[in-house]
Each structure stands twice: as structure tokens, then as C-alpha cells.
Design a protein around this motif. Sequence first.
Motif, PDB file in Angstrom:
ATOM      1  N   UNK A 224      14.543  -3.386  17.539  1.00 45.66           N
ATOM      2  CA  UNK A 224      14.059  -3.485  18.905  1.00 45.66           C
ATOM      3  C   UNK A 224      14.034  -4.909  19.457  1.00 45.66           C
ATOM      4  N   UNK A 225      14.153  -5.892  18.580  1.00 43.92           N
ATOM      5  CA  UNK A 225      14.156  -7.255  19.109  1.00 43.92           C
ATOM      6  C   UNK A 225      15.377  -7.435  20.005  1.00 43.92           C
ATOM      7  N   UNK A 226      15.221  -8.280  20.942  1.00 43.64           N
ATOM      8  CA  UNK A 226      16.358  -8.509  21.840  1.00 43.64           C
ATOM      9  C   UNK A 226      17.212  -9.651  21.307  1.00 43.64           C
ATOM     10  N   UNK A 227      18.328  -9.294  20.792  1.00 44.17           N
ATOM     11  CA  UNK A 227      19.292 -10.292  20.385  1.00 44.17           C
ATOM     12  C   UNK A 227      20.393 -10.362  21.435  1.00 44.17           C
ATOM     13  N   UNK A 228      20.476 -11.427  22.185  1.00 47.18           N
ATOM     14  CA  UNK A 228      21.640 -11.481  23.068  1.00 47.18           C
ATOM     15  C   UNK A 228      22.887 -11.595  22.195  1.00 47.18           C
ATOM     16  N   UNK A 229      23.889 -10.866  22.550  1.00 51.06           N
ATOM     17  CA  UNK A 229      25.090 -10.863  21.722  1.00 51.06           C
ATOM     18  C   UNK A 229      26.295 -11.257  22.559  1.00 51.06           C
ATOM     19  N   UNK A 230      27.191 -11.999  21.952  1.00 49.29           N
ATOM     20  CA  UNK A 230      28.360 -12.495  22.676  1.00 49.29           C
ATOM     21  C   UNK A 230      29.616 -12.153  21.919  1.00 49.29           C
ATOM     22  N   UNK A 231      30.647 -11.831  22.688  1.00 52.57           N
ATOM     23  CA  UNK A 231      31.886 -11.415  22.060  1.00 52.57           C
ATOM     24  C   UNK A 231      32.973 -12.442  22.354  1.00 52.57           C
ATOM     25  N   UNK A 232      33.738 -12.759  21.360  1.00 49.96           N
ATOM     26  CA  UNK A 232      34.823 -13.728  21.496  1.00 49.96           C
ATOM     27  C   UNK A 232      35.896 -13.173  22.436  1.00 49.96           C
ATOM     28  N   UNK A 233      36.633 -14.110  23.067  1.00 50.06           N
ATOM     29  CA  UNK A 233      37.506 -13.750  24.177  1.00 50.06           C
ATOM     30  C   UNK A 233      38.563 -12.692  23.847  1.00 50.06           C
ATOM     31  N   UNK A 234      39.153 -12.767  22.651  1.00 50.11           N
ATOM     32  CA  UNK A 234      40.299 -11.905  22.380  1.00 50.11           C
ATOM     33  C   UNK A 234      39.983 -10.639  21.594  1.00 50.11           C
ATOM     34  N   UNK A 235      38.694 -10.342  21.471  1.00 54.29           N
ATOM     35  CA  UNK A 235      38.335  -9.082  20.807  1.00 54.29           C
ATOM     36  C   UNK A 235      38.761  -7.929  21.731  1.00 54.29           C
ATOM     37  N   UNK A 236      39.477  -6.955  21.187  1.00 54.27           N
ATOM     38  CA  UNK A 236      39.976  -5.879  22.056  1.00 54.27           C
ATOM     39  C   UNK A 236      38.833  -5.183  22.800  1.00 54.27           C
ATOM     40  N   UNK A 237      39.078  -4.871  24.027  1.00 49.68           N
ATOM     41  CA  UNK A 237      38.096  -4.141  24.825  1.00 49.68           C
ATOM     42  C   UNK A 237      37.016  -5.020  25.428  1.00 49.68           C
ATOM     43  N   UNK A 238      37.061  -6.341  25.126  1.00 49.00           N
ATOM     44  CA  UNK A 238      36.021  -7.254  25.589  1.00 49.00           C
ATOM     45  C   UNK A 238      35.717  -7.089  27.073  1.00 49.00           C
ATOM     46  N   UNK A 239      36.801  -6.973  27.877  1.00 50.56           N
ATOM     47  CA  UNK A 239      36.603  -6.904  29.326  1.00 50.56           C
ATOM     48  C   UNK A 239      35.842  -5.634  29.733  1.00 50.56           C
ATOM     49  N   UNK A 240      35.799  -4.623  28.821  1.00 50.67           N
ATOM     50  CA  UNK A 240      35.132  -3.377  29.184  1.00 50.67           C
ATOM     51  C   UNK A 240      33.627  -3.415  28.953  1.00 50.67           C
ATOM     52  N   UNK A 241      33.183  -4.309  28.067  1.00 52.63           N
ATOM     53  CA  UNK A 241      31.772  -4.207  27.737  1.00 52.63           C
ATOM     54  C   UNK A 241      31.029  -5.538  27.767  1.00 52.63           C
ATOM     55  N   UNK A 242      31.627  -6.560  28.445  1.00 53.13           N
ATOM     56  CA  UNK A 242      30.900  -7.828  28.471  1.00 53.13           C
ATOM     57  C   UNK A 242      30.913  -8.413  29.874  1.00 53.13           C
ATOM     58  N   UNK A 243      29.981  -9.328  30.105  1.00 50.90           N
ATOM     59  CA  UNK A 243      29.901 -10.027  31.388  1.00 50.90           C
ATOM     60  C   UNK A 243      30.218 -11.501  31.147  1.00 50.90           C
ATOM     61  N   UNK A 244      30.992 -12.055  32.088  1.00 50.66           N
ATOM     62  CA  UNK A 244      31.416 -13.437  31.973  1.00 50.66           C
ATOM     63  C   UNK A 244      30.256 -14.348  32.383  1.00 50.66           C
ATOM     64  N   UNK A 245      29.930 -15.322  31.552  1.00 53.59           N
ATOM     65  CA  UNK A 245      28.843 -16.245  31.882  1.00 53.59           C
ATOM     66  C   UNK A 245      29.327 -17.673  31.671  1.00 53.59           C
TER      67      UNK A 245
END
Length: 1036
Positions: free
Chosen positions: A745-766
Amino acid sequence: MDYNFSAIDSKWQQYWKENRTYKVDIDISRPKFYVLDMFPYPSGAGLHVGHPLGYIASDIYSRYKRLQGFNVLHPMGYDAFGLPAEQYAIQTGQHPAITTEINIKRYREQLDKIGFSYDWDREVRTCSPDYYHWTQWTFIKMFKHWYNNTTQKAEPIEALITEFEKDGNAKVNAACSEVEPFSANEWSSMNEKQQQEILLAYRLAYLADTMVNWCPALGTVLANDEVKDGFSVRGGHPVEQRKMKQWCLRISAYAERLLNDLDTLDWSDSLKEIQRNWIGRSEGAEVTFKVDGTDNGILVFTTRPDTIYGATFMVLAPESELVSELTTPEHKQAVEEYITMAKRKTERERQTEVKKVSGQFTGSYAINPFTEKKIPIWISEYVLGGYGTGAIMAVPAHDSRDFVFAKTFGLPIVQTVIQPGETPTDPATWTESYDAKEGIVINSDTFNGLEVQEAISTINANIEKQGLGRYKVNYRLRDAIFSRQRYWGEPFPVYYKDGMPYTIDEDKLPLELPEVDAYLPTEKGEPPLGRAKNWQTAEGYPYELSTMPGFAGSSAYYLRYMDPKNSKELVSKEANEYWENVDLYIGGTEHATGHLVYSRFWNKFLFDLGYVCKNEPFKKLVNQGMIQGRSSFVYRINPEKMAEYVLWEHLKDKKMGVEFVRNYRIGNSKFDFFSPDAKVLIEVKKQQSLEKVAEPYEALAAEKGYKLLLIPIQDFMGIQDEVLHRIKEAIEGKDVPAFVEKDHIEKFPAFVSKNIPGREHFSDEIHVDISLVENDILNVEEFRKWQPHLSNARFLLEDEKYVCGWAVEKMSKSMYNVVNPDDIVEKYGADTLRIYEMFLGPLEQSKPWDTNGIDGVLKFLRRLWRLAHDANNEVCISNEPATNDELKVLHKTIKKISDNIEKFSFNTGVSAFMICVNELNDLKCNKREVLEPLTILIAPYAPHTAEELWHLLGHKESVFNAQWPELKEEYLVEDSFTCPISFNGKTRFTLDIPLNMPKDEVEKLVFANEQTDRYLHGKTPRKVIIVPNKIVNIVI
RNA sequence: GCGGAUAUGGCGUAAUUGGUAGCCGCGCUAGACUUAGGAUCUAGUGUCGAGAGACGUGGGGGUUCGAGUCCCUCUAUCCGCACCA
């Protein structure tokens, strides 16, 4: 000693300061040269690497000119009044003067680190009373002058009064607001207030009710160039139209001179074009259309008098004063509603609705003076109150806007121009109007058959002959609105008596900005100066409460630099006649329609009065491009999207053995996934949202007999396997609990590297701070420390690295992409920064900041350094005479560098230096005869390094007291030329051919060569072209 | 909609103004030196091809002995103005 740039930088910066190396004074024995940078607004953010680009270029040019024997004026100062400091003051209560002082100090430190050759004794600040004394003084002069259209210059208002006393205003040809005619007698019988009111209409600085851009958020009016797309340029707040009494400068009086004199300037074509556009000259005729049944007329402006027979209706601007008079009782209500509606609109709305057609019929008719037909009078927003006469004759056949209007309201369309050879068609069937200014006139009585251009002049003459109107030139340029309801600006040297404005005596200047208890408007809605105590003259007359806009202080700063300490005059005659005007001005294009128009106007006014000797302020202008930032991005996982995406990737390919569909609906409820075979419904949501829908969803599923899986997405990354396992079990018919355990339940912000497949479907650009990124790889540890909520951040890596995304954007604090020049200077030295900025590309071009390649520049400076040092880094300079090869390299460089600086091609200059150093390196040249001139050559680019080398070469004085090396062409002369031999235009090989060999001998030589035979393939050449010392082309 | 500008290797760019396309730098490849380092030095590096060679400056067409450069046309990007009569 190794090339220790930081020691060299500080040593010479100190030396320049102590020895006043860059101090300049009038010296009539030497020619002057004035190089000016657009002075900066000292913002709280400090300088970024984009700011110095133009400063470096102008610095190189200044130093070059100085080495060539010119007495160079190269000053710097601060445009220090302005909104940000005031906004900051409103928030914090800190006096803007303090903020400004701090910012200026920071700017100065940053500028000093780059090693500019400014004469800081001449620094100006627009906010200092010594400076704005002269801004106020110029305003008083404008108040006391009017523009005589006959003499085409500003003249004293006293002369106008004398004329009024003699003849009234009938013979006065002035650029002025609308004034009723009056006689000399009428003038003398007026009281002072009435006379002042009339004079106000003639003054170059005048007070008038005008439609202004009002920005409610900033609580002030804005100039046209301070508004973009309906929002304030600073802050981006919405702007609306409002009628207010404001100070204005009659800049429109100078429209023609501002336009014509552009031709005398050495500015880029695009910039001149922007100014021409802004001034917007159009030639045409002013014609009066009689209103039917009255003696009144409507004056219109048209550039197409040739189409007057096609004028089938008229349109007035909604704000036109004629509207109320012309509206008939039965149309009154509709017209008034329309006007109210139009007034309410913000500038923004007006612009977005450009394509919408709206209007109202007034009920009145006018008479077309040529066809003598009755034509209806309408009002519509598409006619602007501020341009022309605020009324038009509408020619729907030949104007696209009139055409759309006519179509919308079913008004008649009459064609009067046709392309030669065509037969007329019914305009009612057209889909667009025929706007082109070419063709033959038809349907126009005696003018039929004329070519458009002839028709324009013939009909124009006819209009004048019949007394219907006259030839007229109109300008788009409006008078500049000069009041701001702000604190941090120049106070107006104006007080009010009996409601009329008067200027204070010049010897009372400067009128200093008073202290206030807060920087906000008063409760009564007055500007902040309304809070000042005793803000009135000794006699008790109240001072003006507005202050001047930003461009007031920047309009004549280039003059003040000539004589910055003069307390008696803006600039002494002596100083002005020596320095004249700016020879080279470098700055951004963003001032194309603001500062550069105002400054030219200001200068022309002072020129008319004889205070300055030149008609134009800036002879040559170069626009440097913007250096954009390269922003970096991290991709923050959006857990909901991520969970759905990952699940779908598993479900869609039947990896679970059964088919799933996405977004399944039961009634009004939507489920993320559904398998008709396994009868399983899956919903993925945040825990809290799930708890809300759990009950109704369970009921729905139970009703249909489906199995329901509710999956919370808290930290989905850690429970993927678990989730998939549960789905599998559900499909297999096992009994599964609806909720997966809430063990993460802890909130871990998670980040995905640019070239991981599907990245554009499940991440927000910051945006991520670029200091945390190197070569697009994120420093994960530093990133965790960047902001508190990231301390537990987790990453989905590729090749064990986190790869960031990037984009080229404007450099700005909010995008975390600002590069501070201090950091570059620290790491690479000032000279490397200077050269690198120049090496980046052509000065005028915009380009993203990118440090790839800066190492190359540092390497180059090291190599240069090593030319004068041996393997042990000891100074080692030979006094032997240089060889011809060495001198050839040197003089080739002298030629290129001089040419390149003259052409502002600094990037190719750097390239020439690199070639030179590479070649000298190959020749192992450490001869004084070569290194000395080379040091002078490079001094404008790399002043610190050059000073140090100059010193090591044994000189005691600054290298900038040396002479630019003289080019000796004789070293460049070659005796042979490597001539390309081409066949059918394609180069095949080269031959060394003696220079200036006669053509026939060249031909012999070429055909004697066996390679020629090879490419001839046994054929006889059809033609041989020999361009001496250029090329040989053989046509087969 | 009108006006202006730009388009060249993996990247930033250069080309004496119609005359050898790719200078200079980055990057990359290989090698040398080395108490391996993101230092320095050397060589190579437009694409295809083993090679000869062919192709190559946003696309298409044209002028020319010869075009990145001039003309026509299209496309893309950037900038300015935008109901201006």
C-alpha cells in the motif's frame, strides 16, 4: 605550465578591471565605432547560456574593431523597470528596487565571468533617477510639441498657439486627434480649459479615451506588442478591450518616415518586412457616401476605388459614433444588443471567432455616389473602429469578407472586375469572391474596359473632381499607449489643474518615484501611486498616478551611453556628434515591433528638435538566434493505465487460453475486461475507487452469473504475477477472492525507461532537471534526492540504465532545462564557452544548446597553447624566421578571420582557427613571427588565453593595444592550381596546372594525360570547356 | 488566409556565390602509449558494391558544358502578421 584556464581567466579579468583596459573616451584623432547589445532585463533567474550568444558576437566585433584602430564604444546596462520585480514585490512586500539591485549584481557577476569588454563606467539603469530624469524630460518635450504634416517634423506647441490666434485651425496641417474647425476669434474667446483641451488633441504626448488592452489579472493596460493571441506576453493572463483615458504617443505621425527610412538601414530583410507590416501602409481613397434622406455622410476608406460600382452595402464598426444616429427605431433593440455583445468579448474571443459572420442592419440606407442606388447600412465586428474611418463600402464580389457577409445576409453581389477573355457569370453562384487586383472593369458605366490599375487612378481622379473624397494613405500603425497602472516605472512629470494635464518645470526633474505602503491598486481602484503620501505639487495639484511602460526607458538608452554622467543634458552635443549613432546593434527578433519601432520614433523626435544629429538610431542590426534548451523527460508510470496495459498484453493473445474483450459494458457500468467463454469480468482500479464500486459491481456480476475480479492497482508492478495467477484461477473456475491482498500500500512512484515496450501507453512524461541526466541516462541516486516524494522512486530499467526522453524547448526554469553559463565557465573556461557558442552555427540561427562538441573546442585551445610550449609544458618560442609554408598558413588565416568577422560568420571563423592550429601543429611551428600575429587574431574570440600568450611572448601591455596583423597577399599566391578534370560535368581526376596557363595549352596538357583517354572511351570529345583556374569539362 | 525563412552524412555545420559536395568539430571504428583513464597521439569514416564503379544536397520537373546554389512545382518545419477595407 599546463593550460590552466581558470587561473588565466581570473588573472586577466582582474588585470582588465585594475587597468581599466576597456574605458573609452571621446578621441577625435581616431574614428569611432559604436557596438551595442540590447540591454537585459535583470530577472531573478539570472543569465542562461542563451543570453550571452549575442553579447559574445558583439564583443568579438568590438575587440576586432579596436585592434583595427577604432575608438570603440561598447557599453552595457540594465532595463530595470518592469513587471516581474513588481509582482515579486506584491507577493513578498520587498521593494522592487532591492530585488532589482540583487538581480543586477548577479547579472554583473555572470557577465564578468565571460570576459566582456564593456566600459562599465558607462553603465545605465533605467530605474535610476539620474537616468529617468531624461526619460521624463523627453516626455515633456513630446507634450510640448505637435507634428506638422507640411514640414514633416515636430514643432513647438507655441508656434501652433500663435497660428490659432492668427487664423484658427483651418490652415493647420497636423497629425492630430479629431478637432472641430475654429476661427481665431473663437480661439481667443475660449477659456483656458477649452484651449488646453484643443491643444491636447495636437500634442505628440496626449491624453485620450482609447480602446486599450486591459489585463485584469495584472491590473494594467498593455501595448499591442505586449499582447499575443489575446494573452499578456508576460504572465499569459487574458486581455480584454476597454475604453480608458490614457497617455498616448503620437507615433503614427511618424509612420511615413519610419517606413521610408527603413530603406536606409542595414537590417535583415525579414526584420524590415516585419516593420513594414507593422506600419502597414495602404494607398487608397477616402469617399463620402450620403446617408439617404439626410445631409449626413459616411466617410469610408478604400484601396479599391475601381470596384465602387460593386459597393452594394455599407458596414460600420459597432463602436462607431454614427451607429446610434443611423439606427432606426425598429432596429434599435437588436443593434444595441449586438453592440453590448461585441463589447463584452475579450480580444481572445474575437480572434477565435474570426471566421464566424455576425452583424445587424441599422435600418438606414446610403447612396452609392456612382451608381446612385440605395444601399443598406449594417454594423459588424469585422469592421474595426481603430482602422481607416471605422466604416467601409462593402464590395462582396471582390472582397472575401464582404462576400461571406453578403452570402450570410442575402445581400446583392455585383461583379465589376473580370479576368480578360472571360464571360461574366452570376456572382450569386460563386463560392468565393474575386479579390485579385488585376483584370478589366465591367458594369461601371464610362469606366468599363479599363484595366484595374488605370481604373483606380481614373476613378480616384473622378472622386476628387466631383468633391466626393480624396486620395489618402492609411497606416495600420496605431499610437502607442503610454500609461501603465503600475508602481515600478517612471512617474509622469505631470500634474492636473482643473482636470487638465500640465507638465512640471524641467528644472524640477527628476520627479522621483514615491514610496508606497503596498504595491497594489488602492481600494478606489487607482494605480499604486494613489497610495503615495503627498503625491502632489508644492501648490497642491495632484500628480499623475500612472507610470510609463517598459519601452519608455529603453527608447533612448543608446544615447545616454554616449554621455551617461551628464546631469545637464540627455547627451551633450559634443558626445552626440562624436558617437553619432549605433554602428552595430545585436539582439533578438522579439523586439522587432516593440522597442525597435519606439526607439526609431523617439530618435526621430529628438532629431526634429535638434538634440541628436542622426535620423536613425541603429545603422546595422543583427538578430542573433535563440538558444533553446534541451529538456529531459522521465516517464512516470500511471498505475491504472499500466495495470490495464500489462493485463491486456496478456489477455489479448489468448495467453490465458480464453478470449477477452476490452471495455465491456453492462448497462451503464463499464468493465475493463470480459471473457465470454470463462464468464469472467475484470476491473482494475485504485483501491479507493474499487471500494466504491465493489457492491454494485458484485450485484451486477451475480445477476448475470459472471465471476468478478476486482484488482487494485496499488503498486501493480510488484504483484503482476499474483494478478495473472488469480486470473488464471478464475478462468479455471476456482473460487477466488474478489480482492487481491493489499500488501503493497505504500506509494512508490515508479518510472519506466524510455524504450521499454508499451511505455507510451502507461506513463506520463515529466520534465526532469537536466543536471540529473548525462547522455540521456538518468542518475538514479541523484534523482531520488531531487524532490522529497521521489526518495522511494523505483525504476523499470533497460540494460540496467534509465534512459530519458528529450525535446528541444525554450530555456526556462519550469522545464528544468536551463544551463547556467557559470557552470560551463567553471568546467571549460570562459574562452571555451565563448568559442563554443560561436562554433554552434550561424549567429542568426536558432539552435538547441548541446554540449556535445564542447570538448573539441577545449582541445583546440590546448593545442593552441601547446604551440608555444614544449613537451614539459615549458614556454618555448623560437625567434627564427618563419618559413614560407608557415607564413602561408598565417596569412591564409588572417584573410579568413578578417572576412568572417566582417560577415558575422563567427562559426566559420572558429573553423579557420582550428585549421590554422592543426596545420601549424603539423609544421611544428613555434616561431614568434607566426605566433604573435596569431595571438592577436584570436584575441577577440579568446581574450583571456590571448592575453596570457601575449604576455608569455614577452609583452607588457594588453594584447588589445596591439595592431590587427596586416594581410600580405604575396604569401597566398600559388604557382599551380589543382584543376578538376570532369567529363559531362562529373569530376574524374585532378591535374596540377600552372596558374594562368593559356587555354589551348591547358587543353593540350589534359589530352596528353593518359587518364583522359581512359574516360574518353575512345570517343572524340564534342566540346571542351576550360574555365581558367577553375575547371575543365569535357563533353563526350 | 497573407508574408518571410529553412531543408546537405549518425549529429552541429561548411562550400570562394553557377565550377572538385561534405571543410571544421562531435560521434563512431581500428591502432599506439599506458601503474587501462571520459587523457594524448595516429589512421579511417556519405550510401551501395569484393571491385571497377554507381548513386548522392526534402520530392518531381526545367535551364546549363556544369546546379546544394538559378527557374517552376510539390512536401515538411520554423517565424512574423492576421477580419487593416
